[in-house]
Scaffold this motif. Structure first.
Motif, short mmCIF file in Angstrom:
data_model
loop_
_atom_site.label_atom_id
_atom_site.label_comp_id
_atom_site.label_asym_id
_atom_site.label_seq_id
_atom_site.Cartn_x
_atom_site.Cartn_y
_atom_site.Cartn_z
N LYS A 324 2.57 1.51 -0.55
CA LYS A 324 1.21 2.44 0.19
C LYS A 324 0.08 1.86 -0.24
O LYS A 324 0.70 1.56 -1.72
CB LYS A 324 1.29 3.72 -0.11
CG LYS A 324 2.62 4.17 1.02
CD LYS A 324 2.07 5.56 0.87
CE LYS A 324 2.88 6.28 2.30
NZ LYS A 324 3.75 7.51 1.43
N ALA A 325 -0.96 0.92 -0.10
CA ALA A 325 -1.99 0.44 -0.85
C ALA A 325 -2.38 1.76 -1.79
O ALA A 325 -2.90 1.01 -2.70
CB ALA A 325 -3.22 0.59 0.51
N ARG A 326 -2.32 2.75 -2.03
CA ARG A 326 -3.22 2.93 -2.98
C ARG A 326 -2.01 3.39 -4.39
O ARG A 326 -2.16 3.15 -5.36
CB ARG A 326 -2.97 5.45 -2.91
CG ARG A 326 -1.66 5.65 -2.39
CD ARG A 326 -2.26 7.14 -2.31
NE ARG A 326 -1.57 7.86 -2.09
CZ ARG A 326 -0.88 8.32 -0.94
NH1 ARG A 326 -1.88 7.46 0.23
NH2 ARG A 326 0.22 8.89 0.02
N TRP A 327 -0.78 2.44 -4.71
CA TRP A 327 -0.19 2.44 -4.67
C TRP A 327 0.11 1.30 -5.54
O TRP A 327 0.55 0.78 -6.86
CB TRP A 327 1.71 2.53 -4.56
CG TRP A 327 2.22 3.87 -4.17
CD1 TRP A 327 1.49 4.97 -4.01
CD2 TRP A 327 3.21 4.03 -3.45
NE1 TRP A 327 2.02 6.66 -3.65
CE2 TRP A 327 3.04 5.58 -3.64
CE3 TRP A 327 4.84 3.77 -3.11
CZ2 TRP A 327 4.36 6.15 -2.57
CZ3 TRP A 327 5.12 4.38 -2.37
CH2 TRP A 327 5.26 5.82 -1.77
N ALA A 405 -5.83 -3.79 -2.34
CA ALA A 405 -5.10 -3.10 -1.98
C ALA A 405 -5.38 -4.07 0.01
O ALA A 405 -4.90 -3.23 1.00
CB ALA A 405 -6.04 -1.86 -1.43
N ARG B 97 -1.75 2.52 8.35
CA ARG B 97 -1.27 1.97 7.51
C ARG B 97 -0.30 2.78 6.53
O ARG B 97 0.79 1.48 5.94
CB ARG B 97 -2.59 1.51 6.20
CG ARG B 97 -3.32 0.44 7.04
CD ARG B 97 -4.17 -0.62 5.72
NE ARG B 97 -3.18 -1.09 5.38
CZ ARG B 97 -4.20 -1.84 4.21
NH1 ARG B 97 -4.94 -1.55 3.87
NH2 ARG B 97 -3.38 -2.97 3.67
N ASP B 98 -0.57 3.84 6.17
CA ASP B 98 0.53 4.56 5.24
C ASP B 98 1.65 4.32 6.16
O ASP B 98 2.93 5.00 5.05
CB ASP B 98 0.11 5.64 4.93
CG ASP B 98 -0.60 5.75 3.41
OD1 ASP B 98 -1.14 4.22 2.88
OD2 ASP B 98 -1.09 6.87 2.58
N ALA B 101 3.61 1.84 5.70
CA ALA B 101 4.26 1.26 4.89
C ALA B 101 5.81 1.94 4.64
O ALA B 101 6.86 1.50 4.29
CB ALA B 101 3.39 1.22 3.51
N GLU B 102 5.93 3.52 4.79
CA GLU B 102 6.88 4.17 5.37
C GLU B 102 7.73 3.31 5.72
O GLU B 102 9.07 3.91 5.34
CB GLU B 102 6.45 5.45 5.44
CG GLU B 102 7.18 6.67 5.12
CD GLU B 102 6.74 7.63 3.93
OE1 GLU B 102 5.96 7.64 3.97
OE2 GLU B 102 7.94 8.19 3.49
N ARG B 104 8.58 0.81 6.55
CA ARG B 104 8.93 -0.60 5.89
C ARG B 104 9.79 -0.41 4.87
O ARG B 104 10.72 -0.43 4.51
CB ARG B 104 7.52 -1.26 5.30
CG ARG B 104 6.85 -2.30 6.34
CD ARG B 104 6.72 -3.05 5.38
NE ARG B 104 5.15 -2.63 5.25
CZ ARG B 104 3.67 -2.96 5.30
NH1 ARG B 104 3.52 -2.51 6.96
NH2 ARG B 104 3.27 -1.82 3.78
N PHE B 133 9.65 3.52 -4.16
CA PHE B 133 8.26 3.73 -3.28
C PHE B 133 9.29 4.81 -2.15
O PHE B 133 8.64 5.86 -1.58
CB PHE B 133 8.38 2.79 -2.55
CG PHE B 133 8.00 1.11 -2.85
CD1 PHE B 133 6.55 1.52 -3.89
CD2 PHE B 133 8.03 0.12 -3.18
CE1 PHE B 133 6.17 0.68 -4.41
CE2 PHE B 133 7.51 -1.09 -3.49
CZ PHE B 133 6.25 -0.89 -4.43
#
Ligand SMILES: Nc1ncnc2c1ncn2[C@@H]1O[C@H](COP(=O)(O)OP(=O)(O)OP(=O)(O)O)[C@@H](O)[C@H]1O
Ligand SMILES: [Mg+2]
Lengths: 416, 252
Positions: A324-327, A405, B97-98, B101-102, B104, B133
């Protein structure tokens, strides 16, 4: 919780390969921290020194001279000389009991002699109360003038330290006979050395003081050169001075609103100006220090920008794998903070050592240090520096992290 | 089946309406327009595609036809300009976006032409990255990366950095990494493009083995010998699917 674990994992992995970079950035921040701390310490030392030098003349005092009327008053014309005498002090004491008053008469260039040694110096006749108000404290073994001295018009003298040295050299003057205009006076005390900033009619160390009653008997003058007023609290000075104008105005015949009649130096008022001046210097030095530190912060940010750029592809890969972007961003922020913290700690240590070291340089007789004071670190300085460091650390990590990010994984991975 | 993290959240219901579908990938009239300031380039001009579980799909077509664009959309690296895309039963046309990510992380495994391993960490750590992740605990990560590296024949190279491996070995690490989270689909963009014939052959064999093991594979390739081994070949031209044929090949 999981966020934290991931962030620390990534941070740990990336910090492994950054030894040299870490060292450089930490050094930059340390340098900035030393700069800001030393500058502020000098500012603080200067402020304290100015403060104590200024107070050496007396605290919460005002000096009032006789002037000339500039407003007509009860049929009296303008331009009249206003003169006050010893007896006016009694009147002021009776009418304004909360304040202290003392009169002062000056005789310029009077001959002082002891043995074969003779000099010319100022002789002041003052009320006994004047000594405390004007901080004329005796060196061990001597004393200040007493009420009895004043009452009995004794021929006793209290000497400024420099004049005492000029006349007596290495001999202890206390108990010796000093000839003032050929009249013998017993020296009762010598003033403690003080660094005095602000004076009227010359510094205290270059004069000798005798009881005002003795002065009147000897020189035949009872017109005061000036009056010294002391208020119990700084805030009361203004009111006391107004009352004083009313009392003396009524007696001597001038308009209490006439500010030319009694020219006044209110040190409470000028203390404020002085404080603002010190504060101004502090702020100025602080800004210079903060800028130095900021340059360090920009260095950190710059290096981290380079890292982000260099690792664009890596970041894209991590995103493709589900980061995730924050990571991605937080390890950079963390990195910025850690570098700043370490640099700040190192810089603080160096600055504290330097300031402590400078504390051991003797300031007695060192004219520069007598004026500039000793660099001093205060909790407030520490707090301000820590605050600035924190902000810079956050920003140094934040901006590069934001760029990281904003990386679009698809386009990063496109060019093979 | 390997049980992953205990604290792993249940797969979120991503779209407003979950669509019950037998297919893993379903695209309907998907368009992708790249807007580069002045020029708007339509890389995909309405793609319809259905991939069911266990398929081995090869995507072929000339350079610039939109294959990689299609793969990025399938892998949720990018979102479509219009159209509908359902991955594993969930509409992912419009998610945050999150959430992307999840997805992916859990549903897709990527294999790239240039491997894209992280250079500073070991092969095992690379394989563990998606597990990090995914919130998988350390112990399970270790076991899983060992198991996968052994499966791709690199059990003795766990602690090697990518730079200490050959191209074929790097690609095998990448495949192990793609499999780490047991994704619904493995996506590969020219996986043999940077390899010599023999290493490429190894990778092809590995893909076939995965197919036999039940994995769903979507592989973009210019290599006819790789395309020949797939169960289905889709040809893309100028942003459209122009042919879609099943071959004789079976996983077994
Ligand atoms: N991020 C982007 N911005 C602008 N245009 C893009 C972008 N990505 C792809 N394109 C364009 O979209 C079209 C399709 O590109 P894509 O990479 O999907 O082709 P491809 O079929 O994978 O080609 P190749 O076989 O050479 O890899 C090309 O014309 C390309 O220039
Ligand atoms: Mg491509």
């Amino acid at each position: 919780m999981r966020d934290l674990k991931v962030v620390f994992h990534l941070f740990e992995q990336s910090s492994r390969l950054a030894k040299k970079r870490a060292f450089l950035t930490i050094a930059a921040i340390a340098w900035g921290t030393v700069a800001i701390l030393l500058l502020l310490a000098f500012g603080e030392g200067l402020k304290r020194q100015l403060d104590s030098n200024r107070k050496a003349m007396g605290e919460n005092i005002a000096v009032v001279w006789s002037g000339e009327s500039s407003k007509p008053y009860k049929g009296l014309p303008v331009g009249r000389d206003i003169k006050f005498r010893i007896e006016d002090i009694e009147l002021l004491r009776a009418r304004i009991p909360e304040a202290n008053f003392a009169g002062e008469i000056i005789q310029w260039r009077t001959s002082l002699a002891y043995g074969t040694k003779a000099v010319n110096s100022r002789v002041k006749g003052v009320h006994v109360e004047w000594g405390d108000m004007r901080k004329h404290f005796p060196v061990e073994g001597g004393r200040w003038l007493s009420a009895l001295d004043e009452k009995e018009k004794r021929r006793v003298v209290f000497m400024g330290d420099e004049t005492a040295k000029d006349v007596f050299g290495t001999t202890d003057p206390v108990g010796k006979l000093l000839l003032i205009n050929n009249a013998p006076f017993t020296v009762v005390g010598v003033m403690q050395r003080k660094v005095q900033m602000g004076a009227y009619s010359g510094p205290d160390k270059n004069a000798v003081v005798i009881p005002i009653s003795t002065f009147k008997a000897m020189f035949g003058r009872d017109q005061l050169s000036n009056i010294v007023v002391q208020s119990p609290k700084p805030g009361q000075m203004k009111g006391i001075l107004r009352q004083m104008n009313e009392v003396l105005g009524g007696k001597l015949g001038f308009d209490p609103e006439d500010d030319r009649a009694l020219p006044t130096w209110d040190t409470v008022k000028s203390a404020k100006t002085n404080m603002n001046f010190s504060m101004g210097i502090q702020i100025f030095l602080g800004i210079i220090g903060a800028l130095t530190l900021l340059i360090g912060g920009v260095g950190v940010a710059n290096i981290m920008y380079a890292v982000v750029k260099e690792r664009t592809k890596e970041i894209g890969v991590k995103m493709a794998l589900g980061a995730k972007a924050r990571w991605i961003t937080l390890p950079f922020v963390l990195e910025g903070l850690v570098y700043t913290f370490l640099g700040g700690a190192a810089g603080t240590l160096i600055a504290v050592l330097l300031v402590t070291g400078m504390g051991f340089i003797p300031s007695q007789g060192n004219r520069v240090m007598e004026f500039l004071g000793k660099p001093t670190l205060s909790p407030l300085i520490g707090l301000a520096t820590a605050g600035i460091l924190g902000v810079i650390g956050l920003l140094a990590g934040w901006f590069p992290a934001r760029r990281a990010a904003s990386i679009d994984p698809a386009s990063t991975l496109r060019y093979e | 089946m390997l049980a992953l993290a205990e604290n792993q959240p249940a797969p979120a219901k991503l779209g407003p309406q979950a669509v019950p579908a037998p297919s893993i990938i379903r695209m309907e009239e998907v368009r992708k327009v790249y807007d580069t300031g002045k020029v708007k380039l339509e890389a995909l001009k309405g793609v319809n595609l259905d991939v069911t579980k266990g398929e081995f799909l090869a995507i072929v077509g000339p350079s610039g036809s939109g294959k990689s664009t299609l793969m990025n959309l399938i892998g949720c690296l990018d979102t479509a300009t219009s159209g509908r895309y359902v991955l594993g039963g969930d509409d992912v046309s419009r998610v945050t976006r999150d959430q992307l990510a999840e997805i992916r992380n859990r549903r897709v495994g990527f294999v790239f032409q240039s491997f894209n391993l992280l250079p500073h960490i070991s092969a095992a750590e690379n394989v563990e990255m998606p597990l990090v992740f995914g919130g998988v605990p350390v112990k399970k990560r270790r076991d899983r990366s060992r198991e996968l590296l052994e499966r791709v024949g690199l059990g003795d190279r766990m602690d090697h950095k990518p730079t200490e491996l050959s191209g074929g070995q790097m690609q095998r690490v990448a495949i192990a990494r793609a499999l780490a989270m047991e994704p619904d689909v493995v996506l590969a963009d020219e996986p043999t493009g940077n390899l010599d014939t023999s290493a490429g052959g190894d990778i092809m064999a590995l893909f076939q083995e995965l197919w036999r093991g039940g994995s769903t594979l979507v592989v973009i390739t210019h290599d006819p010998s790789l395309a020949k081994r797939a169960g289905r070949v889709v040809e893309v031209r100028d942003g459209r699917i122009v042919s879609d044929e099943r071959t004789e090949n079976r996983p077994g």
